[in-house]
Motif scaffolding. Sequence first.
Motif, PDB file in Angstrom:
ATOM      1  N   ALA A 280     -12.573  19.082  10.926  1.00  0.00           N
ATOM      2  CA  ALA A 280     -12.485  20.180  11.306  1.00  0.00           C
ATOM      3  C   ALA A 280     -11.284  20.937  10.810  1.00  0.00           C
ATOM      4  N   LEU A 281     -10.192  20.270  11.176  1.00  0.00           N
ATOM      5  CA  LEU A 281      -9.145  20.881  10.778  1.00  0.00           C
ATOM      6  C   LEU A 281      -8.779  21.010   9.187  1.00  0.00           C
ATOM      7  N   ALA A 282      -9.160  20.050   8.415  1.00  0.00           N
ATOM      8  CA  ALA A 282      -9.323  20.074   7.018  1.00  0.00           C
ATOM      9  C   ALA A 282     -10.044  21.115   6.567  1.00  0.00           C
ATOM     10  N   PRO A 287      -5.632  20.923   5.275  1.00  0.00           N
ATOM     11  CA  PRO A 287      -5.678  19.535   4.813  1.00  0.00           C
ATOM     12  C   PRO A 287      -4.236  18.602   5.124  1.00  0.00           C
ATOM     13  N   ASP A 288      -3.354  19.212   4.748  1.00  0.00           N
ATOM     14  CA  ASP A 288      -2.078  18.590   4.769  1.00  0.00           C
ATOM     15  C   ASP A 288      -1.720  18.097   6.070  1.00  0.00           C
ATOM     16  N   LEU A 289      -1.973  19.067   6.972  1.00  0.00           N
ATOM     17  CA  LEU A 289      -1.805  18.743   8.535  1.00  0.00           C
ATOM     18  C   LEU A 289      -2.778  17.775   9.140  1.00  0.00           C
ATOM     19  N   ALA A 290      -3.922  17.866   8.804  1.00  0.00           N
ATOM     20  CA  ALA A 290      -5.061  16.887   9.189  1.00  0.00           C
ATOM     21  C   ALA A 290      -5.005  15.601   8.900  1.00  0.00           C
ATOM     22  N   LEU A 291      -4.432  15.464   7.505  1.00  0.00           N
ATOM     23  CA  LEU A 291      -4.380  13.858   7.001  1.00  0.00           C
ATOM     24  C   LEU A 291      -3.172  13.352   6.948  1.00  0.00           C
ATOM     25  N   ALA A 296      -1.713  10.879  12.387  1.00  0.00           N
ATOM     26  CA  ALA A 296      -0.929   9.976  12.602  1.00  0.00           C
ATOM     27  C   ALA A 296      -0.598   9.830  13.901  1.00  0.00           C
ATOM     28  N   VAL A 297      -0.753  11.061  14.759  1.00  0.00           N
ATOM     29  CA  VAL A 297      -0.521  10.816  16.353  1.00  0.00           C
ATOM     30  C   VAL A 297      -1.586  11.098  17.150  1.00  0.00           C
ATOM     31  N   ILE A 298      -2.773  11.582  16.744  1.00  0.00           N
ATOM     32  CA  ILE A 298      -3.981  11.920  17.341  1.00  0.00           C
ATOM     33  C   ILE A 298      -4.534  10.701  17.899  1.00  0.00           C
ATOM     34  N   GLY A 299      -4.736   9.569  17.189  1.00  0.00           N
ATOM     35  CA  GLY A 299      -5.244   8.651  17.646  1.00  0.00           C
ATOM     36  C   GLY A 299      -4.679   7.757  18.640  1.00  0.00           C
ATOM     37  N   LEU A 300      -3.130   7.665  18.788  1.00  0.00           N
ATOM     38  CA  LEU A 300      -2.602   7.082  19.669  1.00  0.00           C
ATOM     39  C   LEU A 300      -2.571   7.964  20.874  1.00  0.00           C
ATOM     40  N   ILE A 301      -2.687   9.250  20.911  1.00  0.00           N
ATOM     41  CA  ILE A 301      -2.879  10.049  22.219  1.00  0.00           C
ATOM     42  C   ILE A 301      -4.148   9.860  22.761  1.00  0.00           C
TER      43      ILE A 301
END
Length: 592
Positions: A280-282, A287-291, A296-301
């Motif tokens: 959705a963000l891409a 896309p640069d922020l999404a990928l 990198a951090v959303i999974g850990l959160i």
Amino acid sequence: MSAASSLLARLLARARDVGGRQADAFLTWARQHRALWPAAAIVLVTVVGYSLTLGSMFDYLRLETPLAYLPLLPFFALGIALFTAHRYRNVSAGIRDRQIDFLIGIPMIVFALLLITIVPALASTYYWSNRPDVLSMALFAGGLITIFYGINWFWRLKSALVFLVLMWPALYLNIMPGLMQSFTDATNSALGKVVHLLPLGVSLTGSPGILSVHQASGAPLTVSVGTACSGADSVLGFLLIGAAILTAVGGGGIRKFLWMVFGLALTFAVNVFRLTSILALASAGHPDLALGGYHAVIGLILFTLVIAAMMRLLPIFGLHPRPDVVQTGRSRQLTAIAPRRPTLRRRRATIGIMAALAVLVGLANQGLAPYAAFQDGTGSPSVVPFSIGSAPGGMQVSFYQEYPWAKQYFGANSTFTRYYLSGIPTPPKPATATAKTTSLVQSNLVYADVVRTDDKGSLDAYNLQNCFLFHNYSISTSQRIDIGSGVTALLLNYQAPGNPPQRWASVSWAWPVDYKGQTYYERVTLTSSLTTGGADADVSPSGGFQGMLVSFLNLLNGSHDDPKLDAKYKSADALLRADAAALVSHAVKHRV
């Protein structure tokens, strides 16, 4: 001056008084908790002795695979052990049968030592593929617990020891490929249904796991949901962390099972949500922020939130913290006889033995470092296949011939290629390869016969020694030799039938290689006739700890070396060992 001196004297006296009280308090605390000192010694000796094993675990943190959670397991094991000790703090140690404790504990320690001394020399380059050193650490810790605290405490701490066993990467490397693919397929299927229902501007393509993101501004973006980002590491992470949590709670096996199943399902659902939010963000034009940083951090959160939520849900599933263990009347009777307090001499002897054990295990464990050169941490090999580019300085490897008939023995994907090592003139042509064997003629060359296959079992089935015996070759020398970099090779001196008979020397070794992005297995055999020069080859006999182990293995395996061999055999052996050591060292230094 007198007033200042008096003040200084009073301050020093007060400091001594405070220091004395603190020292007395520490000694009192030490006497009250004397049972903890062996535990501290066990942890210290294990950490020091297995420093290489534990340190290599932290290499997994950089990987985007489920193996990234393995470095956490020693901390889980230590935490579970402390929690268990706290629950049993009011229960006496009980009467111990030290003979049984020693009969169980000592063999565990001996077997642990064999796994980091004898087994590496046997497995050679395959040792790091299976990592028996991790099992060795668990056995070592379990053996010390049994010796110092008895079999009862070993059983009480079984959960902590199980987590040490769960550090064993081979458990995951052998079962993960199939499960990872199945999990990736399930994730892609669920994600496909979600993006089909939601107006995200994302559409499926004809390839599984490949999605087309239609950005608000810009060209369509193709996104691949592969194994690395499918979320399998989160599911395994919850499985491990959840298992650690369940060791500290009670409420029945069925309730624990339901809690675990719900947690795994929630982890899977949250992972699909994570992937959806990235898409959705891409699609929104970022896309640069999404990928990049977001990915990198959303999974850990989200994973942290899942763990926190499942902790809060424990009471709903009827799970509660385990209470302290209370000593019953029967256990009071069993523990009425207090254990004998160790004398000063016994304490000193114990400290000496533990220190010597730490040094021995530490030396053996540090000796495993060369074996790590053949794996990159994920179970994939790091050595490139043998080729004409495998030659170190001062040596030339040239292609000679390939033998297609080897496929019937080593598999459809196998190859059998002959090279020759030279700095000498063009070689005479060897005899033509037949359907079952390749004959060599005497020449002033070293030949390198390389069999490469994806079937490791075929190399074991059609090993060099059995091949020579099948063709009625007379083997005069058969022994393992250390050629450096953690490689144990096989040295064979043999005589082929003929008139006159042809005498040859060979050195062979096998290792996993990275071939076309897959794991293949190579056996490299260097062969020399006895007319080959080599008297000046600078090779010293195997020495040090590794040399002692290889000699011991030769003794156990019944390997033999005919002392009546003439100087020509010894000269050829020295030349082959030098060439083999140079090739192996060059391959390790230039690994992928």
